[in-house]
Design a protein around this motif. Structure first.
Motif, short mmCIF file in Angstrom:
data_model
loop_
_atom_site.label_atom_id
_atom_site.label_comp_id
_atom_site.label_asym_id
_atom_site.label_seq_id
_atom_site.Cartn_x
_atom_site.Cartn_y
_atom_site.Cartn_z
N GLY A 1 -7.44 1.51 -3.45
CA GLY A 1 -8.33 0.37 -3.63
C GLY A 1 -7.68 -0.91 -3.14
O GLY A 1 -6.47 -1.08 -3.24
N ASP A 2 -8.48 -1.82 -2.62
CA ASP A 2 -8.01 -3.11 -2.11
C ASP A 2 -8.87 -4.21 -2.72
O ASP A 2 -10.07 -4.30 -2.44
CB ASP A 2 -8.11 -3.13 -0.58
CG ASP A 2 -7.56 -4.42 0.03
OD1 ASP A 2 -6.96 -5.22 -0.72
OD2 ASP A 2 -7.74 -4.61 1.24
N ILE A 3 -8.26 -5.04 -3.58
CA ILE A 3 -8.97 -6.13 -4.24
C ILE A 3 -8.34 -7.43 -3.76
O ILE A 3 -7.22 -7.78 -4.12
CB ILE A 3 -8.84 -6.02 -5.78
CG1 ILE A 3 -9.35 -4.65 -6.24
CG2 ILE A 3 -9.61 -7.14 -6.45
CD1 ILE A 3 -9.02 -4.35 -7.70
N ASP A 4 -9.07 -8.16 -2.93
CA ASP A 4 -8.55 -9.37 -2.29
C ASP A 4 -9.29 -10.59 -2.84
O ASP A 4 -10.50 -10.72 -2.67
CB ASP A 4 -8.73 -9.28 -0.77
CG ASP A 4 -7.94 -10.35 -0.02
OD1 ASP A 4 -7.72 -11.44 -0.59
OD2 ASP A 4 -7.56 -10.11 1.14
N LEU A 5 -8.54 -11.47 -3.52
CA LEU A 5 -9.15 -12.65 -4.15
C LEU A 5 -8.91 -13.94 -3.38
O LEU A 5 -9.26 -15.02 -3.86
CB LEU A 5 -8.58 -12.81 -5.57
CG LEU A 5 -8.75 -11.62 -6.52
CD1 LEU A 5 -8.12 -11.94 -7.88
CD2 LEU A 5 -10.21 -11.24 -6.68
N GLY B 1 1.35 6.86 -9.57
CA GLY B 1 0.79 6.07 -8.48
C GLY B 1 1.36 4.67 -8.54
O GLY B 1 2.43 4.43 -9.10
N GLY B 2 0.65 3.72 -7.99
CA GLY B 2 1.18 2.36 -7.99
C GLY B 2 0.09 1.31 -7.85
O GLY B 2 -0.94 1.54 -7.21
N VAL B 3 0.33 0.16 -8.47
CA VAL B 3 -0.52 -1.01 -8.33
C VAL B 3 0.36 -2.17 -7.89
O VAL B 3 1.36 -2.49 -8.54
CB VAL B 3 -1.24 -1.38 -9.65
CG1 VAL B 3 -2.03 -2.68 -9.48
CG2 VAL B 3 -2.16 -0.25 -10.08
N GLY B 4 0.02 -2.77 -6.76
CA GLY B 4 0.77 -3.92 -6.26
C GLY B 4 -0.04 -5.19 -6.41
O GLY B 4 -1.25 -5.20 -6.17
N VAL B 5 0.61 -6.27 -6.84
CA VAL B 5 -0.05 -7.58 -6.96
C VAL B 5 0.79 -8.57 -6.16
O VAL B 5 1.94 -8.85 -6.52
CB VAL B 5 -0.16 -8.02 -8.43
CG1 VAL B 5 -0.98 -9.31 -8.52
CG2 VAL B 5 -0.78 -6.92 -9.29
N ASP B 6 0.25 -9.08 -5.07
CA ASP B 6 1.01 -9.94 -4.16
C ASP B 6 0.28 -11.25 -3.89
O ASP B 6 -0.95 -11.29 -3.84
CB ASP B 6 1.24 -9.23 -2.82
CG ASP B 6 2.17 -8.04 -2.96
OD1 ASP B 6 3.19 -8.17 -3.64
OD2 ASP B 6 1.87 -6.98 -2.37
N GLY C 1 -3.10 4.62 -5.15
CA GLY C 1 -2.55 3.28 -5.02
C GLY C 1 -3.64 2.23 -5.01
O GLY C 1 -4.76 2.49 -4.56
N MET C 2 -3.30 1.05 -5.51
CA MET C 2 -4.25 -0.05 -5.52
C MET C 2 -3.50 -1.35 -5.22
O MET C 2 -2.37 -1.54 -5.70
CB MET C 2 -4.98 -0.14 -6.86
CG MET C 2 -6.26 -0.96 -6.82
SD MET C 2 -7.21 -0.84 -8.37
CE MET C 2 -7.53 0.93 -8.44
N GLN C 3 -4.12 -2.22 -4.44
CA GLN C 3 -3.49 -3.48 -4.05
C GLN C 3 -4.38 -4.64 -4.47
O GLN C 3 -5.57 -4.68 -4.13
CB GLN C 3 -3.26 -3.53 -2.55
CG GLN C 3 -2.64 -4.82 -2.03
CD GLN C 3 -1.23 -5.03 -2.55
OE1 GLN C 3 -0.43 -4.10 -2.54
NE2 GLN C 3 -0.92 -6.24 -3.00
N LYS D 1 5.50 -9.20 -9.81
CA LYS D 1 6.19 -10.36 -9.22
C LYS D 1 5.26 -11.52 -8.89
O LYS D 1 5.72 -12.63 -8.63
CB LYS D 1 6.96 -9.96 -7.95
CG LYS D 1 6.13 -9.52 -6.77
CD LYS D 1 7.03 -9.23 -5.57
CE LYS D 1 6.26 -8.80 -4.33
NZ LYS D 1 5.64 -7.47 -4.51
N ALA D 2 3.94 -11.30 -8.90
CA ALA D 2 3.00 -12.38 -8.60
C ALA D 2 2.69 -13.26 -9.80
O ALA D 2 2.01 -14.28 -9.66
CB ALA D 2 1.70 -11.80 -8.03
N THR D 3 3.18 -12.91 -10.98
CA THR D 3 2.92 -13.71 -12.17
C THR D 3 3.44 -15.14 -11.98
O THR D 3 4.57 -15.34 -11.55
CB THR D 3 3.59 -13.09 -13.41
OG1 THR D 3 2.94 -11.85 -13.72
CG2 THR D 3 3.49 -14.01 -14.61
N GLY D 4 2.61 -16.13 -12.28
CA GLY D 4 3.03 -17.52 -12.14
C GLY D 4 1.85 -18.47 -12.17
O GLY D 4 0.69 -18.06 -12.11
N GLU D 5 2.16 -19.76 -12.30
CA GLU D 5 1.14 -20.79 -12.37
C GLU D 5 0.60 -21.13 -10.98
O GLU D 5 1.32 -21.07 -9.99
CB GLU D 5 1.71 -22.06 -13.01
CG GLU D 5 2.03 -21.91 -14.49
CD GLU D 5 0.79 -21.66 -15.32
OE1 GLU D 5 -0.22 -22.37 -15.10
OE2 GLU D 5 0.82 -20.75 -16.17
#
Length: 232
Positions: free
Chosen positions: A125-129, A195-200, A149-151, A174-178
């Motif tokens: 899955g690809d979730i682009d905000l 599996g894996g979930v990436g947050v970039d 996998g999900m991104q 690693k994307a956690t932040g203000e």
């Protein structure tokens, strides 16, 4: 790298602010062409604040607002997102993504509601905000993967909290932040089983094109300066 600097990842906007300071220094005669090119090359290769900081240490206004060494909202960047233009009323365009031996994608100017759930089994899955619009200031993105996998991709200006976990898999936080003032608060949660979930954090396409053009123009300006110096 100086011991008192956090080893935080620098953004393209950070590198461009350093490059702008270098161009100003060259125009003022503080750097010659060779020094400018060497430092500009180091700037675009830098990956952390610690690598950027020494490049302009001996230049005026270095301790001003060129590069921030801490994570905090920045609102004076003309390229930053105007979040008031991203808040809309009405129904979300999608509340769920589902993939079994396949994939799903949500990107572009889609409308995100209070909750979005993504599930992937032997797929992706690809979730682009980055270009998304939002109906709520508090958003929950729930990601569940099983041998898949999900991104999740967010812009640098967004406030993000990652609370997911992995079981024989990974859930990147690693994307956690203000973010910048007015940003929605996006909480990414769920789990990844084998599996894996990436947050970039990644810059928007239009911003990437703008930065690419600025770099091209900087190279042209440097080439013209060399030509003029040879003529002298």
């Amino acid at each position: 790298m100086s011991d008192d600097l956090p080893d935080l990842r620098a953004s393209d906007a950070d590198r461009e602010r350093v490059a702008e300071q270098l161009r100003d220094a060259m125009a003022e005669g503080r750097l010659d062409m060779t020094e400018f090119e060497e430092r500009l090359d180091a700037t675009y290769k830098a990956r952390t604040y610690g690598e950027l900081e020494p490049i302009t240490r001996d230049l005026p206004s270095h301790h001003g607002a060129k590069v921030s060494m801490v994570k905090h909202p920045v609102s004076d960047d003309p390229a930053a997102i105007d979040w008031s233009q991203r808040m809309v009323s009405g129904e979300p365009s999608s509340t769920m993504g589902f993939a079994v031996w396949s994939g799903f994608s949500r990107k572009g100017g889609w409308v995100v509601g209070r909750k979005f759930t993504g599930f992937a089994l032997w797929g992706g899955g690809d979730i682009d905000l980055r270009e998304a619009r939002f109906t709520e200031r508090e958003v929950e993105i729930r990601c569940f993967t099983l041998m898949a996998g999900m991104q999740v991709t967010v812009p640098p200006e967004m406030t993000v909290v990652v609370k997911g976990f992995g079981i024989m898999g990974g859930f990147d936080d690693k994307a956690t932040g203000e973010g910048t003032p007015g940003s929605p608060r996006v909480v990414v949660k769920g789990f990844a089983l084998m599996g894996g979930v990436g947050v970039d954090r990644k810059i928007r396409r239009m911003e990437k094109l703008r930065l690419k053009e600025e770099r091209r123009q900087a190279r042209l300006d440097a080439r013209e300066q060399r030509r003029l110096q040879r003529g002298d």
